[in-house]
Design a protein around this motif. Structure first.
Motif: not given
Ligand code: ZN
Length: 151
Positions: A92-106
């Motif tokens: 979920d976090h990778v998908r959000a990151m590659v579509t928005t550029g937003l990263t999570q600490p994990n």
């Protein structure tokens, strides 16, 4: 596209695409799935050895561009020894990151793919191994293709 990425991120992606980690079949794998990205021609087969909720080992084979190969390599490196719920959260976090550029600490090293969101055609390359991962965890038999949704 590499001009647009930071040098560090570029180096990590090139390193993993040139010398992919866990790049082999996995004897004794109990879960496997294939992914195909027709837009770029990327193919990936993911192998997992799970024990309950634990991902004991995983590996991949395939052919494709530097982004897809590096993504699969970093996926296998990141998820070894993690749990299936952790893997689903990372997806979920990778998908959000590659579509928005937003990263999570994990996300750790996976954050090298944050810049991919600026290149819509490459988003599918980066996310392909992750779709294969979810398909493997879900026991999906049909190969997954990036054609059927927009990430
Ligand atoms: Zn690709």
């Amino acid at each position: 596209m590499f001009d647009e990425l930071t040098d560090l991120y570029q180096q990590v992606i090139l390193d993993h695409s040139r010398a992919p980690r866990n790049f082999h079949a996995l004897p004794g794998a109990n879960r496997t799935a294939q992914g195909h990205n027709p837009l770029c021609g990327d193919n990936v087969t993911l192998y997992l050895l799970t024990d309950g909720d634990l991902i004991r080992d995983l590996s991949f084979q395939g052919s494709g561009c530097a982004i897809s190969k590096a993504s699969a390599s970093l996926l296998t490196e990141t998820l070894k020894g993690r749990t299936i719920p952790e893997a689903r959260t990372l997806f979920d976090h990778v998908r959000a990151m590659v579509t928005t550029g937003l990263t999570q600490p994990n996300l750790g090293k996976l954050a090298v793919f944050a810049g991919v969101h600026k290149f819509p055609a490459r988003v599918k390359c980066a996310i392909l191994p992750w779709h294969a991962l979810i398909a493997a965890l879900d026991g999906q038999v049909q190969p997954v293709t990036t054609e059927k949704d927009d990430t």
